[in-house]
Design a protein around this motif. Structure first.
Motif, PDB file in Angstrom:
ATOM      1  N   ALA A 131      -1.488  -5.518  -4.367  1.00 40.89           N
ATOM      2  CA  ALA A 131      -1.813  -5.126  -5.743  1.00 40.89           C
ATOM      3  C   ALA A 131      -1.262  -3.729  -6.007  1.00 40.89           C
ATOM      4  CB  ALA A 131      -3.323  -5.147  -5.949  1.00 40.89           C
ATOM      5  N   PHE A 132      -0.509  -3.610  -7.074  1.00 43.04           N
ATOM      6  CA  PHE A 132       0.028  -2.310  -7.487  1.00 43.04           C
ATOM      7  C   PHE A 132      -0.850  -1.806  -8.624  1.00 43.04           C
ATOM      8  CE2 PHE A 132       2.831   0.375 -10.094  1.00 43.04           C
ATOM      9  CZ  PHE A 132       3.285   1.267  -9.133  1.00 43.04           C
ATOM     10  N   VAL A 133      -1.557  -0.698  -8.388  1.00 43.79           N
ATOM     11  CA  VAL A 133      -2.396  -0.109  -9.441  1.00 43.79           C
ATOM     12  C   VAL A 133      -1.480   0.800 -10.255  1.00 43.79           C
ATOM     13  CG1 VAL A 133      -4.458   1.233  -9.981  1.00 43.79           C
ATOM     14  CG2 VAL A 133      -4.440  -0.263  -7.967  1.00 43.79           C
ATOM     15  N   ASP A 134      -1.157   0.358 -11.461  1.00 43.46           N
ATOM     16  CA  ASP A 134      -0.117   0.996 -12.267  1.00 43.46           C
ATOM     17  C   ASP A 134      -0.401   2.471 -12.543  1.00 43.46           C
ATOM     18  OD1 ASP A 134       2.438   0.362 -13.611  1.00 43.46           O
ATOM     19  OD2 ASP A 134       1.367   0.984 -15.415  1.00 43.46           O
ATOM     20  N   LYS A 135      -1.654   2.802 -12.878  1.00 39.58           N
ATOM     21  CA  LYS A 135      -1.934   4.206 -13.239  1.00 39.58           C
ATOM     22  C   LYS A 135      -1.861   5.141 -12.025  1.00 39.58           C
ATOM     23  CE  LYS A 135      -6.991   3.948 -12.966  1.00 39.58           C
ATOM     24  NZ  LYS A 135      -8.247   4.165 -13.672  1.00 39.58           N
ATOM     25  N   LEU A 136      -2.039   4.600 -10.828  1.00 39.78           N
ATOM     26  CA  LEU A 136      -1.963   5.413  -9.600  1.00 39.78           C
ATOM     27  C   LEU A 136      -0.578   5.361  -8.970  1.00 39.78           C
ATOM     28  CD1 LEU A 136      -5.288   4.315  -7.859  1.00 39.78           C
ATOM     29  CD2 LEU A 136      -4.920   6.365  -9.233  1.00 39.78           C
ATOM     30  N   LYS A 137       0.225   4.395  -9.400  1.00 41.23           N
ATOM     31  CA  LYS A 137       1.556   4.171  -8.822  1.00 41.23           C
ATOM     32  C   LYS A 137       1.468   3.924  -7.317  1.00 41.23           C
ATOM     33  CE  LYS A 137       3.134   5.059 -12.927  1.00 41.23           C
ATOM     34  NZ  LYS A 137       3.084   3.890 -13.801  1.00 41.23           N
ATOM     35  N   SER A 138       0.464   3.121  -6.926  1.00 44.29           N
ATOM     36  CA  SER A 138       0.269   2.866  -5.489  1.00 44.29           C
ATOM     37  C   SER A 138      -0.042   1.397  -5.219  1.00 44.29           C
ATOM     38  CB  SER A 138      -0.846   3.748  -4.937  1.00 44.29           C
ATOM     39  OG  SER A 138      -2.070   3.455  -5.575  1.00 44.29           O
ATOM     40  N   PHE A 139       0.391   0.946  -4.029  1.00 39.89           N
ATOM     41  CA  PHE A 139       0.161  -0.425  -3.585  1.00 39.89           C
ATOM     42  C   PHE A 139      -1.088  -0.494  -2.711  1.00 39.89           C
ATOM     43  CE2 PHE A 139       4.775  -0.623  -4.337  1.00 39.89           C
ATOM     44  CZ  PHE A 139       4.851  -1.802  -5.073  1.00 39.89           C
ATOM     45  N   HIS A 140      -1.788  -1.622  -2.804  1.00 42.82           N
ATOM     46  CA  HIS A 140      -2.985  -1.849  -1.996  1.00 42.82           C
ATOM     47  C   HIS A 140      -2.927  -3.272  -1.450  1.00 42.82           C
ATOM     48  CE1 HIS A 140      -4.706   1.890  -3.529  1.00 42.82           C
ATOM     49  NE2 HIS A 140      -3.995   1.580  -4.592  1.00 42.82           N
ATOM     50  N   ALA A 141      -2.935  -3.388  -0.120  1.00 45.35           N
ATOM     51  CA  ALA A 141      -2.885  -4.705   0.528  1.00 45.35           C
ATOM     52  C   ALA A 141      -4.274  -5.323   0.503  1.00 45.35           C
ATOM     53  CB  ALA A 141      -2.400  -4.545   1.959  1.00 45.35           C
ATOM     54  N   ILE A 142      -4.390  -6.503  -0.062  1.00 42.62           N
ATOM     55  CA  ILE A 142      -5.686  -7.183  -0.173  1.00 42.62           C
ATOM     56  C   ILE A 142      -5.693  -8.370   0.783  1.00 42.62           C
ATOM     57  CG2 ILE A 142      -7.411  -8.162  -1.735  1.00 42.62           C
ATOM     58  CD1 ILE A 142      -6.501  -5.253  -2.457  1.00 42.62           C
ATOM     59  N   LYS A 143      -6.302  -8.133   1.958  1.00 40.57           N
ATOM     60  CA  LYS A 143      -6.403  -9.174   2.990  1.00 40.57           C
ATOM     61  C   LYS A 143      -7.852  -9.461   3.348  1.00 40.57           C
ATOM     62  CE  LYS A 143      -2.076  -7.857   5.247  1.00 40.57           C
ATOM     63  NZ  LYS A 143      -1.445  -7.426   6.487  1.00 40.57           N
ATOM     64  N   SER A 144      -8.778  -8.700   2.754  1.00 39.60           N
ATOM     65  CA  SER A 144     -10.197  -8.847   3.093  1.00 39.60           C
ATOM     66  C   SER A 144     -11.044  -8.484   1.875  1.00 39.60           C
ATOM     67  CB  SER A 144     -10.556  -7.902   4.250  1.00 39.60           C
ATOM     68  OG  SER A 144     -10.437  -6.553   3.810  1.00 39.60           O
ATOM     69  N   VAL A 145     -12.324  -8.853   1.937  1.00 37.22           N
ATOM     70  CA  VAL A 145     -13.251  -8.505   0.846  1.00 37.22           C
ATOM     71  C   VAL A 145     -13.402  -6.984   0.769  1.00 37.22           C
ATOM     72  CG1 VAL A 145     -15.586  -8.801  -0.051  1.00 37.22           C
ATOM     73  CG2 VAL A 145     -14.448 -10.708   1.068  1.00 37.22           C
ATOM     74  N   GLU A 146     -13.391  -6.335   1.922  1.00 37.88           N
ATOM     75  CA  GLU A 146     -13.499  -4.871   1.946  1.00 37.88           C
ATOM     76  C   GLU A 146     -12.342  -4.231   1.162  1.00 37.88           C
ATOM     77  OE1 GLU A 146     -13.665  -1.155   5.133  1.00 37.88           O
ATOM     78  OE2 GLU A 146     -13.401  -3.185   5.879  1.00 37.88           O
ATOM     79  N   ALA A 147     -11.133  -4.737   1.368  1.00 32.33           N
ATOM     80  CA  ALA A 147      -9.963  -4.223   0.644  1.00 32.33           C
ATOM     81  C   ALA A 147     -10.087  -4.506  -0.855  1.00 32.33           C
ATOM     82  CB  ALA A 147      -8.686  -4.838   1.200  1.00 32.33           C
ATOM     83  N   LEU A 148     -10.625  -5.675  -1.207  1.00 32.40           N
ATOM     84  CA  LEU A 148     -10.850  -6.017  -2.612  1.00 32.40           C
ATOM     85  C   LEU A 148     -11.849  -5.048  -3.237  1.00 32.40           C
ATOM     86  CD1 LEU A 148     -10.637  -7.916  -5.111  1.00 32.40           C
ATOM     87  CD2 LEU A 148     -12.422  -9.319  -4.054  1.00 32.40           C
ATOM     88  N   GLU A 149     -12.931  -4.751  -2.520  1.00 35.62           N
ATOM     89  CA  GLU A 149     -13.949  -3.832  -3.042  1.00 35.62           C
ATOM     90  C   GLU A 149     -13.378  -2.422  -3.218  1.00 35.62           C
ATOM     91  OE1 GLU A 149     -16.958  -4.822  -0.107  1.00 35.62           O
ATOM     92  OE2 GLU A 149     -18.151  -5.808  -1.673  1.00 35.62           O
ATOM     93  N   GLN A 150     -12.490  -2.023  -2.321  1.00 37.39           N
ATOM     94  CA  GLN A 150     -11.834  -0.715  -2.468  1.00 37.39           C
ATOM     95  C   GLN A 150     -10.953  -0.704  -3.719  1.00 37.39           C
ATOM     96  OE1 GLN A 150      -9.875  -0.251   1.304  1.00 37.39           O
ATOM     97  NE2 GLN A 150     -11.767   0.334   2.367  1.00 37.39           N
ATOM     98  N   LEU A 151     -10.282  -1.825  -3.983  1.00 36.00           N
ATOM     99  CA  LEU A 151      -9.458  -1.941  -5.188  1.00 36.00           C
ATOM    100  C   LEU A 151     -10.332  -1.819  -6.442  1.00 36.00           C
ATOM    101  CD1 LEU A 151      -6.530  -2.653  -6.268  1.00 36.00           C
ATOM    102  CD2 LEU A 151      -7.342  -5.015  -6.392  1.00 36.00           C
TER     103      LEU A 151
END
Length: 196
Positions: A131-151
């Motif tokens: 997932a690329f968060v456009d306003k932060l200009k950063s990528f986030h790998a979503i492989k777990s619920v924990e990563a989703l919650e961080q997103l």
């Protein structure tokens, strides 16, 4: 052949250079790309792929004619029994794309429930998304619920509340979390038996 579902928020009309680079990686690897037919990110993704003259693209649409098919690619029509134009009508297409893809690249405005739903649908099928968060200009790998919650931490509170009403966000995350916990317990169980 690997199939990548590329999608994003309707508010995003220009692809960041980092996203363009990532799509170029997909093009160089000759992966199959599936993309929706909406305005915003979908149309921008289509335009970028058309500019590269990339052929390994399928446009998913609900109904007979895609709203956008810039590269005149193959079309995958998805039947929906919901009323045309409604959220549920277009969701049928997104569910079909999550099913068909091996992974996803999602460009998110930190508000859109459609893009967020795609990330959740991929994760619920044990599929990875970036997932690329456009306003932060950063990528986030979503492989777990924990990563989703961080997103989700990047989502403003009012939008989070709207997402709870629109797509039952908290409930969906809760279901994913309990499923993940059950799987980890099952994975631990054989080890416990071996030690006794």
């Amino acid at each position: 052949m690997t199939t990548v579902f590329i999608g994003g928020s309707i508010t995003i009309r220009h692809l960041d250079a980092k996203v363009q680079d990532r799509i170029m990686n997909i093009v160089h690897q000759k992966f199959d790309v599936i993309v929706g037919d909406a305005d915003g990110a979908d149309a921008s993704i289509q335009q970028f792929l058309a500019d590269q003259r990339y052929q390994h693209v399928t446009v998913f649409c609900t109904g007979n004619v895609p709203r956008n098919n810039i590269g005149q690619w193959a079309i995958h029509q998805v039947k929906s029994y919901h009323s045309p134009g409604s959220r549920a009508y277009f969701t049928a297409k997104d569910l079909a794309m999550a099913e068909a893809a091996d992974s996803g690249l999602m460009i998110w405005d930190a508000k859109s429930t459609g893009t967020l739903s795609n990330v959740i649908e991929l994760l619920s099928r044990k599929k990875y998304s970036l997932a690329f968060v456009d306003k932060l200009k950063s990528f986030h790998a979503i492989k777990s619920v924990e990563a989703l919650e961080q997103l989700l931490d990047y989502m403003p509170s009012p939008d989070r509340r709207k997402a709870d009403v629109k797509i039952g966000l908290s409930e969906k995350v809760g279901v994913l979390r309990s499923r993940e916990q059950q799987l980890s317990l099952l994975a631990e169980r054989p080890a416990i038996i071996v030690h006794h």
